[in-house]
Each structure stands twice: as structure tokens, then as C-alpha cells.
Design an enzyme around this catalytic site. Sequence first.
Site, PDB file in Angstrom:
ATOM      1  CG  ASP A   1     -66.312  -0.460  19.608  1.00 15.52           C
ATOM      2  OD1 ASP A   1     -67.111  -0.604  18.662  1.00 15.52           O
ATOM      3  OD2 ASP A   1     -66.419   0.426  20.463  1.00 15.52           O
TER       4      ASP A   1
ATOM      5  CB  SER B   1     -65.363   2.511  18.085  1.00 21.50           C
ATOM      6  OG  SER B   1     -66.330   2.667  19.086  1.00 21.50           O
TER       7      SER B   1
ATOM      8  NE  ARG C   1     -69.836   1.007  21.417  1.00 25.57           N
ATOM      9  CZ  ARG C   1     -70.184   2.089  20.753  1.00 25.57           C
ATOM     10  NH1 ARG C   1     -71.012   2.941  21.275  1.00 25.57           N
ATOM     11  NH2 ARG C   1     -69.688   2.307  19.552  1.00 25.57           N
TER      12      ARG C   1
ATOM     13  CE1 TYR D   1     -73.865   2.528  20.553  1.00 19.89           C
ATOM     14  CE2 TYR D   1     -74.267   0.783  22.158  1.00 19.89           C
ATOM     15  CZ  TYR D   1     -73.648   1.237  20.997  1.00 19.89           C
ATOM     16  OH  TYR D   1     -72.823   0.411  20.304  1.00 19.89           O
TER      17      TYR D   1
ATOM     18  CD  GLN E   1     -62.130   0.329  25.821  1.00 18.97           C
ATOM     19  OE1 GLN E   1     -60.928   0.188  26.038  1.00 18.97           O
ATOM     20  NE2 GLN E   1     -62.859   1.247  26.394  1.00 18.97           N
TER      21      GLN E   1
HETATM   22  P1  NAD Z   1     -74.107   6.313  18.039  1.00 24.93           P
HETATM   23  O1  NAD Z   1     -73.462   6.126  16.703  1.00 24.93           O
HETATM   24  O2  NAD Z   1     -75.199   5.382  18.442  1.00 24.93           O
HETATM   25  O3  NAD Z   1     -74.717   7.804  18.085  1.00 24.93           O
HETATM   26  C1  NAD Z   1     -73.946   8.935  17.744  1.00 24.93           C
HETATM   27  C2  NAD Z   1     -74.261  10.072  18.693  1.00 24.93           C
HETATM   28  O4  NAD Z   1     -75.579  10.566  18.434  1.00 24.93           O
HETATM   29  C3  NAD Z   1     -74.222   9.707  20.173  1.00 24.93           C
HETATM   30  O5  NAD Z   1     -73.243  10.489  20.833  1.00 24.93           O
HETATM   31  C4  NAD Z   1     -75.625  10.015  20.652  1.00 24.93           C
HETATM   32  O6  NAD Z   1     -75.665  10.494  21.983  1.00 24.93           O
HETATM   33  C5  NAD Z   1     -76.082  11.048  19.655  1.00 24.93           C
HETATM   34  N1  NAD Z   1     -77.533  11.249  19.562  1.00 24.93           N
HETATM   35  C6  NAD Z   1     -78.530  10.325  19.572  1.00 24.93           C
HETATM   36  N2  NAD Z   1     -79.733  10.902  19.485  1.00 24.93           N
HETATM   37  C7  NAD Z   1     -79.511  12.244  19.390  1.00 24.93           C
HETATM   38  C8  NAD Z   1     -80.357  13.374  19.259  1.00 24.93           C
HETATM   39  N3  NAD Z   1     -81.690  13.264  19.249  1.00 24.93           N
HETATM   40  N4  NAD Z   1     -79.786  14.593  19.201  1.00 24.93           N
HETATM   41  C9  NAD Z   1     -78.436  14.735  19.243  1.00 24.93           C
HETATM   42  N5  NAD Z   1     -77.585  13.714  19.350  1.00 24.93           N
HETATM   43  C10 NAD Z   1     -78.120  12.466  19.437  1.00 24.93           C
HETATM   44  O7  NAD Z   1     -73.057   6.344  19.221  1.00 24.93           O
HETATM   45  P2  NAD Z   1     -71.505   5.998  19.234  1.00 24.93           P
HETATM   46  O8  NAD Z   1     -70.766   7.069  18.541  1.00 24.93           O
HETATM   47  O9  NAD Z   1     -71.299   4.624  18.729  1.00 24.93           O
HETATM   48  O10 NAD Z   1     -71.138   6.025  20.793  1.00 24.93           O
HETATM   49  C11 NAD Z   1     -71.912   6.666  21.771  1.00 24.93           C
HETATM   50  C12 NAD Z   1     -71.121   6.713  23.084  1.00 24.93           C
HETATM   51  O11 NAD Z   1     -70.581   5.469  23.459  1.00 24.93           O
HETATM   52  C13 NAD Z   1     -69.959   7.670  23.072  1.00 24.93           C
HETATM   53  O12 NAD Z   1     -69.912   8.327  24.305  1.00 24.93           O
HETATM   54  C14 NAD Z   1     -68.768   6.798  22.972  1.00 24.93           C
HETATM   55  O13 NAD Z   1     -67.614   7.409  23.498  1.00 24.93           O
HETATM   56  C15 NAD Z   1     -69.230   5.641  23.807  1.00 24.93           C
HETATM   57  N6  NAD Z   1     -68.448   4.448  23.446  1.00 24.93           N
HETATM   58  C16 NAD Z   1     -68.034   3.613  24.450  1.00 24.93           C
HETATM   59  C17 NAD Z   1     -67.284   2.505  24.153  1.00 24.93           C
HETATM   60  C18 NAD Z   1     -66.804   1.590  25.212  1.00 24.93           C
HETATM   61  O14 NAD Z   1     -67.005   1.849  26.356  1.00 24.93           O
HETATM   62  N7  NAD Z   1     -66.166   0.485  24.845  1.00 24.93           N
HETATM   63  C19 NAD Z   1     -66.972   2.202  22.846  1.00 24.93           C
HETATM   64  C20 NAD Z   1     -67.413   3.048  21.830  1.00 24.93           C
HETATM   65  C21 NAD Z   1     -68.171   4.166  22.174  1.00 24.93           C
END
Ligand code: NAD
Length: 391
Positions: A130, A133, A122, A229, A127
Site C-alpha cells: 500500500d 498509505s 485495500r 474510502y 497491505q
Molecule cells: P483518502 O486520502 O482518500 O482521504 C483522506 C480522508 O478524507 C479520509 O479519511 C476521508 O474520509 C476524508 N474525507 C473525504 N471527504 C471528506 C469531506 N467532505 N469532509 C471531511 N473529510 C473527508 O483516504 P486514505 O487516507 O487513503 O484512507 C481512508 C481510510 O482507509 C482510512 O480509514 C484508512 O485507515 C483506511 N485504509 C485502509 C487500508 C487497508 O485496509 N488496507 C489501507 C489504507 C487505508
Amino acid sequence: MILGILKESLAGESRVALVPESLRPLVAQGLSITVEAGAGERAGAADEAYAEAGATFTADRRWILENADLLPVLHVPPPIEQKWLKPGVAMIGFLRPLEAPDALAEAVERGASLFSMELIPRITRAQSMDALSSMATVAGYKAVLLAADRLPRLFPMLITAAGTIPPARVFVIGAGVAGLQAIATARRLGAVVEAYDIRAAAGEQVRSLGARFLEVDLGGIRTEGGGGYAAELTEEALDRGRELIARTAARTDAIVTTAQVPGRPAPQLIGRAAVEGMRGGSVIVDLAAPAGGNCELTQPGMTQTIATRSGGEVTLLAPLNLAAEVPVDASQLYARNIASFLGVIVKNGVLSIDLRDEILAGACVAHAGRVVHPRVAALLGAPVQEVELTR
Ligand code: NAD
């Protein structure tokens, strides 16, 4: 060089890896594109549209598998079909290398270069590739519509001559990509939304969407792993979240739960007692079902009804592939992610794989007959093998 587009064979899969709109730059580079007849049918992409974009099509799936040099897919073909792969083919898709590494064995044997969408780092440059996402965005949206459809209440507050209907209360657990989209969708439908995540950084994003962010004192432990993550929490820390979730569930009409930790089973956050303490008619959509689910009662792929303590039932949905239920736009987004990735491995119409590139180094599972990804190799109990980094 031949690029093949297969009709996805997984049950319930209606997306396609590349749509006709994404083909032009590839055709312009001199790639020959062969599409399996009907590949895009359910994704709004007719064979004729592929033909107009410069592709040919065939009903002979085996021919594509045997001749394609490039194979963008949603899912890895079954082992019997992997045996037919052209040696050295480059395949990119949701290959599930950390969940089901054994399912890739035949393709590795054939010398395929396997790139996993799930493992693309990521970083800013990646991006546009991705796909996690992209698909999470679609699934988060659709999950709210499923909940709204099942709920015996309206989402928005209605002020009518016959009186006022209060808004539905929605609780989103895990405010990552899917969760944030679920919050935005539920807000657009007029619901009052609360959300919980262990990453403090999620709070600001939740609030900016007009929802309330619920916080738990986790004792200052590290909640972020790498790459934005979440980290895997201890049972004690999970328990603090579970208490808050049970309390919130009791005043909630619909829960959309999305919490995940990459490469690990989803954390179990909603216990039986919390479900039974909800109001009759409430709905839970467990988007973490592919990783086992966030609810103790979840049976991945099944819809269940659970009796509550106060009478009535909670409906618990655990869809496994929600993005596939919005195949047109999901395919459009996925195709753009694929096209962007192909830009890294195809130069002037020729396959050019440089594993020193950060994106390829992160996403490559196997190359030249060897498993090259350390985590996948560890899961298979195999040593990581040295390979030539450029081809
Ligand atoms: P994911 O699908 O792995 O997890 C979904 C959510 O579950 C996450 O926000 C995580 O913090 C939460 N989670 C995990 N364990 C938990 C618990 N015990 N209780 C409550 N919540 C819990 O994650 P995702 O949606 O793919 O992305 C996570 C982060 O990465 C986000 O902040 C997103 O904005 C960021 N992101 C960054 C990029 C990038 O920089 N290119 C791209 C995509 C996402």
C-alpha cells in the site's frame, strides 16, 4: 530477466523506486538489475550501494527503457520514452490512470502490462504493497513540520520564568492515513489538535491520538464508499461541514487538510470567507492540492498569502509532492511496497502474471496492448478488452 531502475525525471522528484536493500531477494532469484546512474542519489542510495547489492549501472537511460522486462517506477515516463519500452514490459508505479489515462497511451501501445499503485485493492494481503498509505504517512508528518515552520508561534505550551505561552491550535481535516499522521505529529510537538472527517469510524482513531473529534449531523447519509474510502457528498452535506470548518478555522493557528475521494476532485471545504476569518499569521497546508485542493483559494503547487479581516495574513501552502521532500525514508517505504508487489508477479526469477489474482485484477490498467481496467477504459471511451488472464 532484466529489472530496470530509472532516475525519476519528473521535476522535484527525489525518490527512487527501489533502494539497494530491496535488491537482494531479486538478485537471489537470478534477476539482472540495471540502475540508471545517479538514480538513488537524492534518496541516499549511491550507485556504489546498488553495485554492492548486485546491480550494474549505466548512464544510458534509453538502454534501460528498451531492455527492461520489469520497470518499477514512481511516475510513468513521458510518452516519447514510452515509445522505447520493450514490448511486454511490466511497469508498476503511481501511474495516475484515473487522473491522466491518456498519458499511458504509448505504453499501452507497446503492449506493456501496467499496474497502478493507486488501484491496488485495500485487502489484508495487499497491505504491504500500500504505497498510497506509505506516502500519505510521510506527507502527513511533513505537512505539520511545514506548518510549524511557517507559524509565528510555538507549537507546545511553554511555562517559563518569563511567563506561559499557550499551545498552538491545529485543525486536521480528513482523518485518513495522512490526517492521522498529521494529528500524531502535531500532538508530539505539543499542539492542541481538533479533527474532522465525514467517516464516523475516524472518530475513535482521532480520539486515541489525544485529539478532539468534531462531528456534524449529516442527516444519516452514507459517508463511506468502498474499501474504507469516503463517498462523494452532496453540496448540501458538504455545506454542513463547511460551516463547522469555518467556525473552527477562526480559533485555529494551523490547518492541515487532507480530504479526498478517490478518482474525484477533492471536495472544496474551506471557503474564502473562512480563510479571511482566521487570525493573522495562521497557516493552511492543503495536502489535497494534487486533486485540486480542499481550499477554494488553493493554487496547486503555489504558496500564497491571503489578507485576513482582522489584519495580518494567512499563509496557504499547496504542495504537490510532499513525500518527495523526505526522499530517504519515502524511498525505503516505497521500495518495500514495490518489492512486495513484485513478489506477486515474479516467480523463480520469471515474470508470471495471473490476472485472476485479486491484487493484479484490481491494479492492472493494461495488458497485452489492451486497456483492461473498466474505469480507465470508460475514461478513454474505449471498450474493456478481453485478454488472456495468465502469461
Ligand atoms: P483518502 O486520502 O482518500 O482521504 C483522506 C480522508 O478524507 C479520509 O479519511 C476521508 O474520509 C476524508 N474525507 C473525504 N471527504 C471528506 C469531506 N467532505 N469532509 C471531511 N473529510 C473527508 O483516504 P486514505 O487516507 O487513503 O484512507 C481512508 C481510510 O482507509 C482510512 O480509514 C484508512 O485507515 C483506511 N485504509 C485502509 C487500508 C487497508 O485496509 N488496507 C489501507 C489504507 C487505508
